[in-house]
Design a protein around this motif. Structure first.
Motif, mmCIF file in Angstrom:
data_model
loop_
_atom_site.group_PDB
_atom_site.id
_atom_site.type_symbol
_atom_site.label_atom_id
_atom_site.label_comp_id
_atom_site.label_asym_id
_atom_site.label_seq_id
_atom_site.Cartn_x
_atom_site.Cartn_y
_atom_site.Cartn_z
ATOM 1 N N GLY A 127 0.785 -1.232 0.000
ATOM 2 C CA GLY A 127 0.000 0.000 0.000
ATOM 3 C C GLY A 127 0.814 1.277 0.000
ATOM 4 N N GLU A 128 2.148 1.192 0.112
ATOM 5 C CA GLU A 128 2.956 2.413 0.132
ATOM 6 C C GLU A 128 2.999 3.082 -1.242
ATOM 7 N N VAL A 129 2.840 2.278 -2.300
ATOM 8 C CA VAL A 129 2.775 2.817 -3.653
ATOM 9 C C VAL A 129 1.337 2.664 -4.125
ATOM 10 N N SER A 130 0.629 3.785 -4.305
ATOM 11 C CA SER A 130 -0.778 3.740 -4.679
ATOM 12 C C SER A 130 -1.132 4.982 -5.486
ATOM 13 N N VAL A 131 -2.310 4.941 -6.119
ATOM 14 C CA VAL A 131 -2.766 6.072 -6.927
ATOM 15 C C VAL A 131 -4.191 6.424 -6.519
ATOM 16 N N PRO A 132 -4.581 7.699 -6.630
ATOM 17 C CA PRO A 132 -5.940 8.095 -6.252
ATOM 18 C C PRO A 132 -6.954 7.717 -7.327
ATOM 19 N N VAL A 133 -8.176 7.419 -6.900
ATOM 20 C CA VAL A 133 -9.247 7.080 -7.825
ATOM 21 C C VAL A 133 -10.568 7.494 -7.192
ATOM 22 N N VAL A 134 -11.512 7.929 -8.022
ATOM 23 C CA VAL A 134 -12.851 8.245 -7.547
ATOM 24 C C VAL A 134 -13.839 7.444 -8.382
ATOM 25 N N THR A 135 -14.839 6.823 -7.723
ATOM 26 C CA THR A 135 -15.789 5.936 -8.389
ATOM 27 C C THR A 135 -17.217 6.440 -8.176
ATOM 28 N N PHE A 136 -17.996 6.355 -9.234
ATOM 29 C CA PHE A 136 -19.400 6.776 -9.209
ATOM 30 C C PHE A 136 -20.275 5.584 -9.587
ATOM 31 N N VAL A 137 -21.340 5.351 -8.829
ATOM 32 C CA VAL A 137 -22.235 4.219 -9.045
ATOM 33 C C VAL A 137 -23.647 4.741 -9.287
ATOM 34 N N PHE A 138 -24.346 4.155 -10.273
ATOM 35 C CA PHE A 138 -25.685 4.609 -10.645
ATOM 36 C C PHE A 138 -26.630 3.407 -10.707
ATOM 37 N N ASP A 139 -27.635 3.422 -9.857
ATOM 38 C CA ASP A 139 -28.654 2.373 -9.850
ATOM 39 C C ASP A 139 -29.715 2.649 -10.911
ATOM 40 N N LYS A 140 -30.193 1.572 -11.526
ATOM 41 C CA LYS A 140 -31.287 1.625 -12.507
ATOM 42 C C LYS A 140 -31.075 2.751 -13.525
ATOM 43 N N PRO A 141 -29.956 2.717 -14.223
ATOM 44 C CA PRO A 141 -29.660 3.797 -15.172
ATOM 45 C C PRO A 141 -30.478 3.662 -16.461
ATOM 46 N N GLN A 142 -30.582 4.749 -17.155
ATOM 47 C CA GLN A 142 -31.187 4.735 -18.489
ATOM 48 C C GLN A 142 -30.199 4.105 -19.466
ATOM 49 N N VAL A 143 -30.669 3.125 -20.221
ATOM 50 C CA VAL A 143 -29.810 2.466 -21.203
ATOM 51 C C VAL A 143 -29.597 3.400 -22.388
ATOM 52 N N GLY A 144 -28.376 3.420 -22.908
ATOM 53 C CA GLY A 144 -28.046 4.276 -24.044
ATOM 54 C C GLY A 144 -26.672 4.887 -23.869
ATOM 55 N N VAL A 145 -26.394 5.912 -24.626
ATOM 56 C CA VAL A 145 -25.077 6.556 -24.591
ATOM 57 C C VAL A 145 -25.106 7.738 -23.636
ATOM 58 N N TRP A 146 -24.336 7.654 -22.560
ATOM 59 C CA TRP A 146 -24.122 8.764 -21.646
ATOM 60 C C TRP A 146 -22.882 9.537 -22.127
#
Length: 680
Positions: A127-146
């Motif tokens: 864990g001394e070598v790591s990179v930052p990340v941010v995650t977004f989760v979406f329930d029941k999304p509209q299908v198609g191109v976001w």
């Protein structure tokens, strides 16, 4: 020859053992001359690449930030969503603090992005070598191109220039569609990854759920419309190319129009090829539900320096005066300097029975020592005598691996063994006392028992070695949990298993450790097994107990190793990508690890509390890439080592720090248990 050997046996054997003593005690390593029965042939042969699949439901989108206005930079991309249950995306970039994110759904409406989960993605095993990340989760999304847009805050001209005027990627987006059961499956077309050979990747989409043991031919092709199939390649010199993938039957892709795609490339240089296979299209006949999937593969190409030339001959044993062994000398054509490379050879020995038919006797393998364009494999004649076989001998399925990658560099189906001017083996075996069973000496050759010498043995030396894993900044084990232990550290290094093993051996010699047990975290487990399997070391003199114990070791590789390669480049991490930790690299490493040595490994795994994907996890972003369950780095399905001892899984412990639960190497109860049961 026989009379001369007998007359000088004592002196020659003494000289041999003295030389052997200095070989093992000094800086050099003494390779084991390993062997095994025909029942193990299948496990030791070169595996079929189509049986080592990389698969997933995610897609990775690498990006560079370009000028948007005179004072801003940015990037925008479509995000095809084919799941109506859940989709998620992770953003990896060192510039997150200067970027504003905007996401719009297929209806053009802006979507709230205030709920992102910020984490650290561990590159190193501690864990001394790591990179930052941010995650977004979406329930029941509209299908198609976001649509996702990244636009920076106002920047100076110098700031914009510093970011945009380099050749390094600025970030990665990982898009994941949940519960769609549309998997992209890919594999290499060959494992002979040598400069001058043709490399290739084969891919298909399937609605079947793949597994770590699946073969591509067992999976059905998904009924989807593929509009684009590409293979993106970063060459060893940094050049990036994009190849179209074809379903025409001409690119190692099977029959034309069968839903299997292929692309190939001539390896014009040696080094690491980083590839990404991308398939895009629609899941429905009306072309209203778009999809994108990708997989990542690391292809390590080595120089074309040696070739088997099809010649082999019987020679006296490497141990003078030994009438129970012979040496099979195998010829090579060498086209360059090999002084800095380690190679391992494998061959299956067939002898002739009383009916004149060839029958399998055993396999032979060793880290080869080349001299005068040839190398020896030691054959214990008990392998022949136990099956009543004699010459003529034939070697079959012969290959040589480059141990920096564990992939084969040369192979040949069959080599007849020249026995002219050599004492008949039948005569030699008639003078032997044939072993009724397979012995340790038949399996590993002659092991010098020199550690009983008081000049060599240091009673005060530690008898338990604890090691970190890949790219670790420190030795992570809790020192108070172990007794009479040595804590090995080779900080922030990226090395193959064989180099790791040799460094471990140098460490033991430098510290006077002549008999030992071993506890390894992550890559430390495979490294210790490589040392034990390939070379004579302190592990061969450990007393009763668990010889090698490991926690969180990916013995079958990690499906996230390819994905991590680009993150290493994006964030400028010096460790580099490790191909021994990929599923292809591990499969080829495992073919060189025999059952005799695997049985002395005892391994533990950990996971988050098992349940729903987003209800519990060690690292949310990692779960978009790895197979479930996992410990945040090592996947449970890729942790098992066949023939070893699985000591079970413990929930609510993760691979390293800064994850959802405590780091697995801080579990004091397990640590003290390993300390007690270790061989010493």
């Amino acid at each position: 020859y026989q009379r001369r050997v007998r007359g000088s046996f004592s002196m020659l054997k003494a000289l041999f053992l003295i030389a052997l003593l200095f070989t093992v005690v000094g800086c050099a390593l003494y390779p084991k001359h390993r062997a095994g029965p025909p029942e193990e042939f299948a496990d030791m042969r070169i595996p079929d690449p189509a049986g080592t699949l990389t698969f997933g439901r995610a897609a990775e989108i690498d990006f560079s930030l370009d000028p948007v206005t005179t004072s801003t930079i940015g990037f925008s991309t479509p995000l095809p969503v084919d799941s109506s249950v859940l989709f998620a995306f992770s953003l990896y970039t060192p510039y997150e603090n200067i970027l504003n994110l905007e996401l719009k759904n297929p209806s053009g409406e802006s979507v709230d992005l205030s709920h992102g989960v910020e984490e650290l993605y561990a590159i190193g095993s501690d864990g001394e070598v790591s990179v930052p990340v941010v995650t977004f989760v979406f329930d029941k999304p509209q299908v198609g191109v976001w649509h996702l847009s990244l636009v920076s805050k106002s920047l100076s001209a110098d700031q914009i220039s510093n970011i945009t005027n380099d050749d390094v990627l600025d970030g990665k987006i990982v898009l994941y569609n949940h519960q769609t059961n549309l998997y992209l499956v890919s594999h290499l077309s060959t494992y002979e990854l040598v400069e001058g050979n043709t490399l290739g990747v084969v891919a298909m989409l399937t609605n079947d759920v793949p597994s770590s043991s699946a073969v591509r031919s067992q999976l059905s092709v998904a009924n989807v419309h593929v509009t684009k199939a590409t293979l993106d390649i970063e060459m060893p010199d940094g050049t990036e190319i994009e190849l179209p993938m074809h379903d025409d039957g001409l690119h190692n892709d099977g029959a034309a129009d069968d839903g299997v795609y292929g692309a190939s490339l001539l390896a014009t240089e040696n080094g690491l090829y980083i590839t990404e296979t991308i398939l895009e299209g629609f899941t429905d006949s009306e072309n209203t539900i778009p999809f994108i999937r990708s997989t990542q593969t690391l292809i390590p190409v080595v120089p074309n320096l040696i070739d088997l030339n099809g010649k082999a001959s019987l020679q006296p044993s490497l141990i003078p005066g030994d009438a129970t062994r012979v040496s099979i000398s195998i010829g090579l054509d060498i086209s360059g300097s090999i002084s800095d490379r380690d190679y391992r050879a494998y061959a299956e020995v067939y002898g002739t029975d009383s009916n004149g038919q060839l029958q399998p006797a055993c396999w032979l393998s060793t880290v080869i020592q080349i001299q005068d364009n040839q190398f020896p494999l030691e054959l214990n004649l008990n392998w022949l005598a136990q099956k009543n076989l004699k010459e003529p001998l034939v070697l079959k399925n012969v290959y040589i691996d480059d141990l920096s990658t564990n992939f084969p560099v040369t192979e040949i189906d069959s080599i007849p063994v020249d026995a002219h001017n050599f004492l008949p083996l039948e005569k030699m075996m008639s003078l032997m006392s044939v072993e009724p069973n397979i012995t340790k000496e038949m399996r590993v050759g002659v092991i010098p028992h020199h550690y009983d010498d008081p000049i060599v043995h240091d009673e005060a030396a530690p008898t338990l070695i604890l090691s970190h894993g890949y790219c670790a900044g420190s030795n992570p084990w809790t020192k108070s949990d172990f007794t009479n232990a040595a804590f090995f550290l080779d900080a922030k290094k990226n090395v193959d298993h064989n180099s790791f093993a040799k460094t471990l051996n140098s460490y033991t010699q430098a510290n006077g450790i002549t008999r030992c047990g071993f506890v390894g975290h992550s890559q430390g487990g495979p490294a210790a097994l490589t040392l034990y399997n390939n070379y004579v070391s302190c592990l061969d003199y450990g007393a009763s107990g668990y010889l090698i114990q490991s926690v969180g070791s990916p013995f079958q590789g990690c499906t996230g190793a390819g994905s991590a390669a680009n993150l290493i480049k994006i964030f400028g991490i010096s460790c580099g990508a490790n191909t021994d930790l990929t599923v292809d690299g591990s499969k080829n490493w495992l073919k060189g690890i025999d059952a005799f040595h695997r049985k002395d490994v005892y391994y533990y795994t950990t996971t988050y509390k098992l349940g729903n994907l987003f209800g519990d996890y060690c690292n949310l972003a990692v779960n978009l890439v790895l197979e479930w369950p996992n410990d945040g780095t090592t996947e449970i399905s890729y942790a098992p080592l066949s023939g070893a001892n699985n000591l079970g899984n413990t929930e609510k412990w993760c691979h390293t720090t800064d994850m959802g639960y405590p780091a697995q190497y801080t579990d004091s109860n397990r640590n003290k248990k390993m300390n007690t049961q270790a061989a010493r």
